[in-house]
Design a protein around this motif. Structure first.
Motif, PDB file in Angstrom:
ATOM      1  N   GLY A   1       0.708  -1.275   0.076  1.00  0.00           N
ATOM      2  CA  GLY A   1      -0.087   0.125  -0.490  1.00  0.00           C
ATOM      3  C   GLY A   1       1.119   1.102  -0.272  1.00  0.00           C
ATOM      4  N   ASN A   2       2.094   1.071  -0.306  1.00  0.00           N
ATOM      5  CA  ASN A   2       2.441   2.472   0.207  1.00  0.00           C
ATOM      6  C   ASN A   2       3.435   2.534  -1.440  1.00  0.00           C
ATOM      7  OD1 ASN A   2       2.556   2.502   2.885  1.00  0.00           O
ATOM      8  ND2 ASN A   2       4.711   1.257   2.829  1.00  0.00           N
ATOM      9  N   GLY A   3       2.676   2.461  -2.293  1.00  0.00           N
ATOM     10  CA  GLY A   3       2.877   2.927  -4.113  1.00  0.00           C
ATOM     11  C   GLY A   3       3.161   4.239  -4.656  1.00  0.00           C
ATOM     12  N   ILE A   4       2.293   4.955  -4.020  1.00  0.00           N
ATOM     13  CA  ILE A   4       2.823   6.481  -4.463  1.00  0.00           C
ATOM     14  C   ILE A   4       3.600   6.322  -3.814  1.00  0.00           C
ATOM     15  CG2 ILE A   4       1.289   8.495  -3.690  1.00  0.00           C
ATOM     16  CD1 ILE A   4      -0.091   7.015  -5.664  1.00  0.00           C
ATOM     17  N   GLU A   5       3.956   6.590  -2.678  1.00  0.00           N
ATOM     18  CA  GLU A   5       5.306   7.014  -2.221  1.00  0.00           C
ATOM     19  C   GLU A   5       6.423   6.712  -2.910  1.00  0.00           C
ATOM     20  OE1 GLU A   5       3.594   5.634   0.135  1.00  0.00           O
ATOM     21  OE2 GLU A   5       2.755   7.411   1.215  1.00  0.00           O
ATOM     22  N   ILE A   6       6.361   5.125  -3.389  1.00  0.00           N
ATOM     23  CA  ILE A   6       7.254   4.958  -4.445  1.00  0.00           C
ATOM     24  C   ILE A   6       7.543   5.028  -5.966  1.00  0.00           C
ATOM     25  CG2 ILE A   6       8.616   3.140  -5.158  1.00  0.00           C
ATOM     26  CD1 ILE A   6       7.081   1.663  -2.659  1.00  0.00           C
ATOM     27  N   LEU A   7       6.181   5.296  -6.576  1.00  0.00           N
ATOM     28  CA  LEU A   7       6.307   5.583  -7.195  1.00  0.00           C
ATOM     29  C   LEU A   7       6.987   7.745  -7.226  1.00  0.00           C
ATOM     30  CD1 LEU A   7       2.897   4.332  -8.644  1.00  0.00           C
ATOM     31  CD2 LEU A   7       5.491   3.875  -9.314  1.00  0.00           C
ATOM     32  N   ALA A   8       6.695   7.921  -6.563  1.00  0.00           N
ATOM     33  CA  ALA A   8       7.360   9.645  -6.541  1.00  0.00           C
ATOM     34  C   ALA A   8       8.652   9.760  -6.409  1.00  0.00           C
ATOM     35  CB  ALA A   8       6.605  10.192  -5.532  1.00  0.00           C
ATOM     36  N   GLY A   9       9.066   8.759  -5.745  1.00  0.00           N
ATOM     37  CA  GLY A   9      10.592   8.814  -5.348  1.00  0.00           C
ATOM     38  C   GLY A   9      10.933   8.672  -6.858  1.00  0.00           C
TER      39      GLY A   9
ATOM     40  N   GLU B   1      13.662  11.219 -13.964  1.00  0.00           N
ATOM     41  CA  GLU B   1      14.077  12.825 -14.496  1.00  0.00           C
ATOM     42  C   GLU B   1      15.323  13.175 -13.931  1.00  0.00           C
ATOM     43  OE1 GLU B   1      10.836  15.307 -12.117  1.00  0.00           O
ATOM     44  OE2 GLU B   1       9.185  14.291 -13.308  1.00  0.00           O
ATOM     45  N   ARG B   2      16.008  12.923 -12.619  1.00  0.00           N
ATOM     46  CA  ARG B   2      17.250  13.497 -12.641  1.00  0.00           C
ATOM     47  C   ARG B   2      18.118  13.283 -13.830  1.00  0.00           C
ATOM     48  NH1 ARG B   2      20.960  11.114 -10.750  1.00  0.00           N
ATOM     49  NH2 ARG B   2      20.131   9.230  -9.997  1.00  0.00           N
ATOM     50  N   LEU B   3      18.064  11.784 -14.162  1.00  0.00           N
ATOM     51  CA  LEU B   3      18.412  10.613 -15.058  1.00  0.00           C
ATOM     52  C   LEU B   3      18.796  11.534 -16.869  1.00  0.00           C
ATOM     53  CD1 LEU B   3      19.115   6.978 -13.979  1.00  0.00           C
ATOM     54  CD2 LEU B   3      20.396   8.244 -14.024  1.00  0.00           C
ATOM     55  N   TRP B   4      17.329  11.665 -16.227  1.00  0.00           N
ATOM     56  CA  TRP B   4      16.837  12.572 -17.855  1.00  0.00           C
ATOM     57  C   TRP B   4      17.305  13.568 -17.965  1.00  0.00           C
ATOM     58  CZ3 TRP B   4      14.590  10.609 -22.213  1.00  0.00           C
ATOM     59  CH2 TRP B   4      14.636  12.050 -22.790  1.00  0.00           C
ATOM     60  N   LYS B   5      17.711  14.449 -17.101  1.00  0.00           N
ATOM     61  CA  LYS B   5      18.711  15.495 -17.634  1.00  0.00           C
ATOM     62  C   LYS B   5      19.686  15.187 -17.283  1.00  0.00           C
ATOM     63  CE  LYS B   5      14.942  18.104 -14.896  1.00  0.00           C
ATOM     64  NZ  LYS B   5      14.506  19.884 -13.354  1.00  0.00           N
ATOM     65  N   GLU B   6      19.867  14.681 -16.715  1.00  0.00           N
ATOM     66  CA  GLU B   6      21.868  14.151 -16.563  1.00  0.00           C
ATOM     67  C   GLU B   6      21.851  13.654 -17.818  1.00  0.00           C
ATOM     68  OE1 GLU B   6      25.152  11.220 -14.201  1.00  0.00           O
ATOM     69  OE2 GLU B   6      23.189  11.652 -13.473  1.00  0.00           O
ATOM     70  N   GLY B   7      21.559  12.871 -18.118  1.00  0.00           N
ATOM     71  CA  GLY B   7      21.494  12.655 -20.230  1.00  0.00           C
ATOM     72  C   GLY B   7      21.634  12.846 -20.820  1.00  0.00           C
ATOM     73  N   LYS B   8      20.659  14.257 -21.070  1.00  0.00           N
ATOM     74  CA  LYS B   8      20.972  15.264 -21.774  1.00  0.00           C
ATOM     75  C   LYS B   8      21.779  16.381 -21.690  1.00  0.00           C
ATOM     76  CE  LYS B   8      17.306  16.141 -23.190  1.00  0.00           C
ATOM     77  NZ  LYS B   8      16.739  15.855 -25.300  1.00  0.00           N
TER      78      LYS B   8
END
Length: 64
Positions: free
Chosen positions: A14-22, A28-35
């Motif tokens: 039942g902790n899916g929302i927190e896990i998905l947010a993290g 997003e961090r990896l996407w920016k780093e890759g760009k």
């Protein structure tokens, strides 16, 4: 136990929302780093890691 297995187990509890947010923040961090990366080899490594994490994110998201 891998991080994915641990997150999947926690999401089923039942902790899916927190896990998905993290995980979304990490994607997003990896996407920016890759760009912004100028090293082609490092960019490939980031792309592979991004693809792996995106697939794991989609599997966890499919539970909901």
């Amino acid at each position: 136990m891998t991080r994915f297995e641990r997150d999947l187990k926690d999401a089923k509890k039942g902790n899916g929302i927190e896990i998905l947010a993290g995980r979304k923040a990490e994607l997003e961090r990896l996407w920016k780093e890759g760009k912004s990366c100028k090293n082609g080899f490092r960019r490939q490594c980031i792309a592979q890691e991004y693809a792996r994490l995106k697939a794991e994110y989609d599997k966890i998201d499919a539970l909901f």
